[in-house]
Motif scaffolding. Structure first.
Motif, PDB file in Angstrom:
ATOM      1  N   ASN A   1       0.794  -1.327   0.078  1.00 15.39           N
ATOM      2  CA  ASN A   1      -0.048   0.037   0.046  1.00 15.39           C
ATOM      3  C   ASN A   1       0.857   1.212   0.036  1.00 15.39           C
ATOM      4  O   ASN A   1       0.441   2.365   0.272  1.00 15.39           O
ATOM      5  CB  ASN A   1      -0.824  -0.050   1.500  1.00 15.39           C
ATOM      6  CG  ASN A   1      -1.802  -1.233   0.957  1.00 15.39           C
ATOM      7  OD1 ASN A   1      -2.543  -1.168  -0.064  1.00 15.39           O
ATOM      8  ND2 ASN A   1      -2.225  -1.817   2.014  1.00 15.39           N
ATOM      9  N   GLU A   2       2.217   1.131  -0.409  1.00 12.02           N
ATOM     10  CA  GLU A   2       2.990   2.279  -0.389  1.00 12.02           C
ATOM     11  C   GLU A   2       3.440   2.710  -1.765  1.00 12.02           C
ATOM     12  O   GLU A   2       3.270   1.740  -2.436  1.00 12.02           O
ATOM     13  CB  GLU A   2       4.276   1.984   0.432  1.00 12.02           C
ATOM     14  CG  GLU A   2       3.931   1.700   1.996  1.00 12.02           C
ATOM     15  CD  GLU A   2       3.666   3.102   2.608  1.00 12.02           C
ATOM     16  OE1 GLU A   2       4.064   4.260   2.293  1.00 12.02           O
ATOM     17  OE2 GLU A   2       2.515   2.981   3.409  1.00 12.02           O
ATOM     18  N   ILE A   3       3.744   3.830  -2.028  1.00 11.71           N
ATOM     19  CA  ILE A   3       4.273   4.561  -3.240  1.00 11.71           C
ATOM     20  C   ILE A   3       5.955   3.940  -3.327  1.00 11.71           C
ATOM     21  O   ILE A   3       6.771   4.493  -2.622  1.00 11.71           O
ATOM     22  CB  ILE A   3       4.091   5.752  -3.446  1.00 11.71           C
ATOM     23  CG1 ILE A   3       2.701   6.186  -3.698  1.00 11.71           C
ATOM     24  CG2 ILE A   3       4.796   6.255  -4.985  1.00 11.71           C
ATOM     25  CD1 ILE A   3       2.421   7.443  -3.941  1.00 11.71           C
TER      26      ILE A   3
END
Length: 101
Positions: free
Chosen positions: A49-51
């Motif tokens: 869920n991170e860039i």
């Protein structure tokens, strides 16, 4: 652009070593999934869920691009870690090209 410029300035007989991740391979995807599970369980960090950085090309596209340079001769290819010369069972690929003309 990087490959084109490298080849432009390379003299005849010069060597280019290209190393790239086997992005898109079964082995790399599997290892990444295991690493993501390990990170989340041990640190709470959910990388899914991170860039994060993403590779713009997969290994198949890079290999296809390298084959378009007709004046370059592939003199060696290594597939790691198992030395099986196919992308699906590799983590990264190391190739050596020699400029012919």
């Amino acid at each position: 652009k990087i490959i084109s410029e490298s080849l432009r300035v390379l003299r005849r007989g010069g060597i280019v070593i290209v190393c790239y991740p086997a992005e898109g391979s079964f082995l790399l995807k599997s290892c990444q999934k295991i690493m993501h599970i390990f990170l989340k369980r041990n640190t709470g960090f959910d990388i899914e869920n991170e860039i994060v950085h993403n590779h713009l090309s997969n290994a198949y596209e890079i290999k296809k691009l390298l084959m378009t340079f007709k004046h370059m001769k592939n003199i060696d290819s290594s597939f790691y870690p198992f030395s099986i010369p196919v992308i699906p069972f590799s983590l990264f690929i190391n190739e050596v090209y020699e400029k012919q003309s």
